[in-house]
Scaffold this motif. Structure first.
Motif, PDB file in Angstrom:
ATOM      1  N   GLY A  68      -8.464 -33.447  18.630  1.00  0.00           N
ATOM      2  CA  GLY A  68      -8.048 -34.787  19.051  1.00  0.00           C
ATOM      3  C   GLY A  68      -6.555 -34.927  19.299  1.00  0.00           C
ATOM      4  N   SER A  69      -5.828 -33.810  19.387  1.00  0.00           N
ATOM      5  CA  SER A  69      -4.378 -33.918  19.628  1.00  0.00           C
ATOM      6  C   SER A  69      -4.063 -33.843  21.116  1.00  0.00           C
ATOM      7  N   LEU A  70      -2.928 -34.418  21.472  1.00  0.00           N
ATOM      8  CA  LEU A  70      -2.439 -34.242  22.839  1.00  0.00           C
ATOM      9  C   LEU A  70      -2.095 -32.776  23.042  1.00  0.00           C
ATOM     10  N   GLN A  71      -2.268 -32.293  24.270  1.00  0.00           N
ATOM     11  CA  GLN A  71      -1.857 -30.926  24.567  1.00  0.00           C
ATOM     12  C   GLN A  71      -1.291 -30.874  25.978  1.00  0.00           C
ATOM     13  N   ALA A  72      -0.443 -29.868  26.199  1.00  0.00           N
ATOM     14  CA  ALA A  72       0.141 -29.703  27.534  1.00  0.00           C
ATOM     15  C   ALA A  72      -0.931 -29.234  28.503  1.00  0.00           C
ATOM     16  N   ASN A  73      -0.718 -29.539  29.769  1.00  0.00           N
ATOM     17  CA  ASN A  73      -1.599 -29.022  30.820  1.00  0.00           C
ATOM     18  C   ASN A  73      -1.601 -27.494  30.733  1.00  0.00           C
ATOM     19  N   ARG A  74      -2.798 -26.937  30.576  1.00  0.00           N
ATOM     20  CA  ARG A  74      -2.868 -25.504  30.260  1.00  0.00           C
ATOM     21  C   ARG A  74      -2.537 -24.614  31.448  1.00  0.00           C
ATOM     22  N   THR A  75      -2.604 -25.156  32.660  1.00  0.00           N
ATOM     23  CA  THR A  75      -2.250 -24.365  33.844  1.00  0.00           C
ATOM     24  C   THR A  75      -0.747 -24.436  34.114  1.00  0.00           C
ATOM     25  N   SER A  76      -0.197 -25.646  34.118  1.00  0.00           N
ATOM     26  CA  SER A  76       1.218 -25.757  34.511  1.00  0.00           C
ATOM     27  C   SER A  76       2.185 -25.508  33.356  1.00  0.00           C
ATOM     28  N   PHE A  77       1.711 -25.668  32.113  1.00  0.00           N
ATOM     29  CA  PHE A  77       2.559 -25.353  30.948  1.00  0.00           C
ATOM     30  C   PHE A  77       1.782 -24.458  29.993  1.00  0.00           C
ATOM     31  N   PRO A  78       1.500 -23.204  30.413  1.00  0.00           N
ATOM     32  CA  PRO A  78       0.616 -22.340  29.622  1.00  0.00           C
ATOM     33  C   PRO A  78       1.149 -22.045  28.215  1.00  0.00           C
ATOM     34  N   ASP A  79       2.458 -22.097  28.029  1.00  0.00           N
ATOM     35  CA  ASP A  79       3.015 -21.815  26.688  1.00  0.00           C
ATOM     36  C   ASP A  79       3.096 -23.074  25.829  1.00  0.00           C
ATOM     37  N   GLY A  80       2.720 -24.205  26.386  1.00  0.00           N
ATOM     38  CA  GLY A  80       2.813 -25.447  25.616  1.00  0.00           C
ATOM     39  C   GLY A  80       4.213 -26.041  25.660  1.00  0.00           C
ATOM     40  N   ILE A  81       4.416 -27.044  24.844  1.00  0.00           N
ATOM     41  CA  ILE A  81       5.675 -27.807  24.899  1.00  0.00           C
ATOM     42  C   ILE A  81       6.747 -27.249  23.960  1.00  0.00           C
ATOM     43  N   LYS A  82       6.320 -26.741  22.832  1.00  0.00           N
ATOM     44  CA  LYS A  82       7.331 -26.364  21.823  1.00  0.00           C
ATOM     45  C   LYS A  82       8.352 -25.332  22.319  1.00  0.00           C
ATOM     46  N   PRO A  83       7.903 -24.229  22.965  1.00  0.00           N
ATOM     47  CA  PRO A  83       8.897 -23.262  23.464  1.00  0.00           C
ATOM     48  C   PRO A  83       9.829 -23.882  24.514  1.00  0.00           C
ATOM     49  N   LEU A  84       9.293 -24.815  25.286  1.00  0.00           N
ATOM     50  CA  LEU A  84      10.125 -25.492  26.289  1.00  0.00           C
ATOM     51  C   LEU A  84      11.189 -26.339  25.593  1.00  0.00           C
ATOM     52  N   VAL A  85      10.779 -27.053  24.562  1.00  0.00           N
ATOM     53  CA  VAL A  85      11.734 -27.867  23.801  1.00  0.00           C
ATOM     54  C   VAL A  85      12.836 -26.964  23.244  1.00  0.00           C
ATOM     55  N   ASN A  86      12.444 -25.835  22.681  1.00  0.00           N
ATOM     56  CA  ASN A  86      13.448 -24.937  22.092  1.00  0.00           C
ATOM     57  C   ASN A  86      14.437 -24.465  23.140  1.00  0.00           C
ATOM     58  N   ARG A  87      13.913 -24.139  24.295  1.00  0.00           N
ATOM     59  CA  ARG A  87      14.786 -23.653  25.362  1.00  0.00           C
ATOM     60  C   ARG A  87      15.746 -24.746  25.829  1.00  0.00           C
ATOM     61  N   VAL A  88      15.200 -25.930  26.013  1.00  0.00           N
ATOM     62  CA  VAL A  88      16.011 -27.056  26.478  1.00  0.00           C
ATOM     63  C   VAL A  88      17.075 -27.399  25.434  1.00  0.00           C
ATOM     64  N   HIS A  89      16.684 -27.395  24.171  1.00  0.00           N
ATOM     65  CA  HIS A  89      17.670 -27.647  23.104  1.00  0.00           C
ATOM     66  C   HIS A  89      18.769 -26.590  23.115  1.00  0.00           C
ATOM     67  N   GLY A  90      18.371 -25.357  23.384  1.00  0.00           N
ATOM     68  CA  GLY A  90      19.348 -24.261  23.427  1.00  0.00           C
ATOM     69  C   GLY A  90      20.384 -24.458  24.530  1.00  0.00           C
ATOM     70  N   MET A  91      20.042 -25.263  25.528  1.00  0.00           N
ATOM     71  CA  MET A  91      20.979 -25.538  26.620  1.00  0.00           C
ATOM     72  C   MET A  91      21.799 -26.794  26.344  1.00  0.00           C
ATOM     73  N   GLY A  92      21.606 -27.388  25.165  1.00  0.00           N
ATOM     74  CA  GLY A  92      22.371 -28.596  24.829  1.00  0.00           C
ATOM     75  C   GLY A  92      21.760 -29.860  25.406  1.00  0.00           C
ATOM     76  N   LEU A  93      20.509 -29.785  25.859  1.00  0.00           N
ATOM     77  CA  LEU A  93      19.824 -30.957  26.402  1.00  0.00           C
ATOM     78  C   LEU A  93      18.744 -31.400  25.423  1.00  0.00           C
ATOM     79  N   LYS A  94      18.188 -32.583  25.678  1.00  0.00           N
ATOM     80  CA  LYS A  94      17.086 -33.093  24.860  1.00  0.00           C
ATOM     81  C   LYS A  94      15.869 -33.268  25.755  1.00  0.00           C
ATOM     82  N   LEU A  95      14.678 -33.256  25.133  1.00  0.00           N
ATOM     83  CA  LEU A  95      13.470 -33.327  25.948  1.00  0.00           C
ATOM     84  C   LEU A  95      12.643 -34.564  25.613  1.00  0.00           C
TER      85      LEU A  95
END
Ligand code: GLA
Length: 389
Positions: A68-95
């Motif tokens: 019952g949890s939200l999940q990222a679109n499995r085709t366009s974001f196959p790795d999910g959201i968390k790795p994307l958040v980490n990457r974006v944070h690493g660039m000094g941005l927020k998601l």
């Protein structure tokens, strides 16, 4: 809102960032978002203050997980959201992500109605920094008041203990500026913007107090018209949101883009870029990065400009003015499609000015010396923005 006044409160000044909706609609993926994040840095947008990268409708799957949890679109974001958040944070941005207070989002993906606690926890676990929360989504949810629907999520977000900026998107439905300020860090006051000054594709309501708020297709000038009535409700940490910027989108002239950006900034709307960063350049980029205009938006005093009807000419010339931490700002807008002469006396602006004051026009960067009035000619849809000492 509880916790609004803290040492470094969220929403202390209007938020700035980029959102996918105006340019991509729901058609974007992991690769595009990586490109956008890099461009926010390399184009100097991050340095200018645009630090939120916001994924609107389209990031999530059409189904929740089995639990019952939200999940990222499995085709366009196959790795999910968390790795994307980490990457974006690493660039000094927020998601940031987008959801809805109904059963479904406007694009028929899962809404959070009945899942508020679970979804807030998911966002916090992923390290998300911003939650845009929409007003579509099915009859059942609509039988509950917007106050209840939007507050339930606000409380769920607060309970996570994570700083998540809460961007309410209910299009001014039932006049949220009268809800006592107890609503997100920002809240939309109109239907969706369209990149035009004159050609509206929808937007039946031309004033803020109209029962059919309309859902989309509002021109820049219509949204500005509504702010005449409600700029007085602009409040720190509960900013009236005039919708995402159309600077660099469509065919607006340079003067239109300047006018649009200057009013969004001076009225203390969130400044959220809607143009595709991969195509953003030239004058549009310069407009978005204009530090003098951005400083109006981020001014520590947090007060918007107000419409001074008596100083302009109804239907032809608009005059808006307001206070800054140091000095005042005056805006003179030619709302016609042809040049017009203007004459505006500073003593008529309710700013207590009774002697000549030093003025700088922010688009040209030129000092006008000490003035007691603005006497000039404005081009079609041009706005001059004066910072007065
Ligand atoms: C509504 C909102 C827009 C955008 C779309 C996505 O129209 O007002 O800002 O989020 O939904 O479907």
């Amino acid at each position: 809102m509880a916790g609004a006044i803290a040492a470094n409160p969220l929403g202390n000044t209007p938020q700035m960032g980029f959102n996918t909706w105006n340019s991509f609609k729901a058609n974007y993926d992991h690769d595009i978002i990586h490109d956008v994040a890099s461009l926010m840095v390399s184009l100097g947008l991050k340095e200018a203050g645009y630090n939120y990268l916001l994924l609107d409708e389209g990031w999530s799957d059409m189904e929740r997980t089995e639990e019952g949890s939200l999940q990222a679109n499995r085709t366009s974001f196959p790795d999910g959201i968390k790795p994307l958040v980490n990457r974006v944070h690493g660039m000094g941005l927020k998601l940031g992500l987008y959801g809805d207070s109904g059963i479904l989002t406007c694009g028929f993906r899962p809404g959070s109605w009945g899942y508020e606690e679970r979804d807030a926890i998911t966002l916090a676990e992923w390290g998300v920094d911003y939650w845009k929360y929409d007003n579509c989504g099915g009859f059942q949810a609509m039988t509950h008041t917007p106050q209840e629907r939007f507050m339930t999520m606000q409380n769920a977000l607060l309970r996570t203990g994570r700083d998540i900026l809460y961007s309410v998107c209910e299009w001014g439905f039932q006049f949220p500026w009268h809800w006592g300020g107890n609503i997100g860090h920002s809240y939309r006051m109109s239907g969706d913007i369209t990149a035009s000054f004159t050609n509206e594709t929808g937007c039946p309501c031309k004033t803020a107090y109209c029962l059919n708020t309309g859902y989309a297709g509002c021109s820049v000038t219509s949204i500005l018209r509504k702010m005449r009535e409600i700029s007085v409700y602009q409040e720190r940490s509960h900013w009236l949101d005039m919708d995402m910027l159309e600077v660099g989108v469509g065919n607006m002239t340079i003067y239109m883009q300047q006018t649009h950006f200057a009013f969004w900034a001076a009225l203390k709307s969130p400044l959220i870029i809607g143009a595709d960063p991969r195509e953003l350049g030239g004058v549009s980029l310069e407009i978005l990065k204009n530090r003098d205009i951005i400083s109006l938006n981020q001014d520590p005093l947090g007060l918007p400009v107000h419409f001074i009807g008596s100083a302009g000419v109804e239907g032809f010339i608009q005059v808006w003015a307001g206070e800054l931490e140091a000095g005042n700002v005056v805006m003179v807008f030619n709302e016609k499609s042809y040049p017009q002469d203007v004459s505006v006396s500073l003593k008529d602006l309710n700013l207590g000015i009774d002697h000549p004051v030093r003025a700088r026009e922010l688009w040209s960067g030129e000092s006008w010396g000490k003035i007691s009035s603005v006497e000039t000619t404005l081009e079609a849809y041009q706005t001059l923005v004066f910072r007065l000492a």
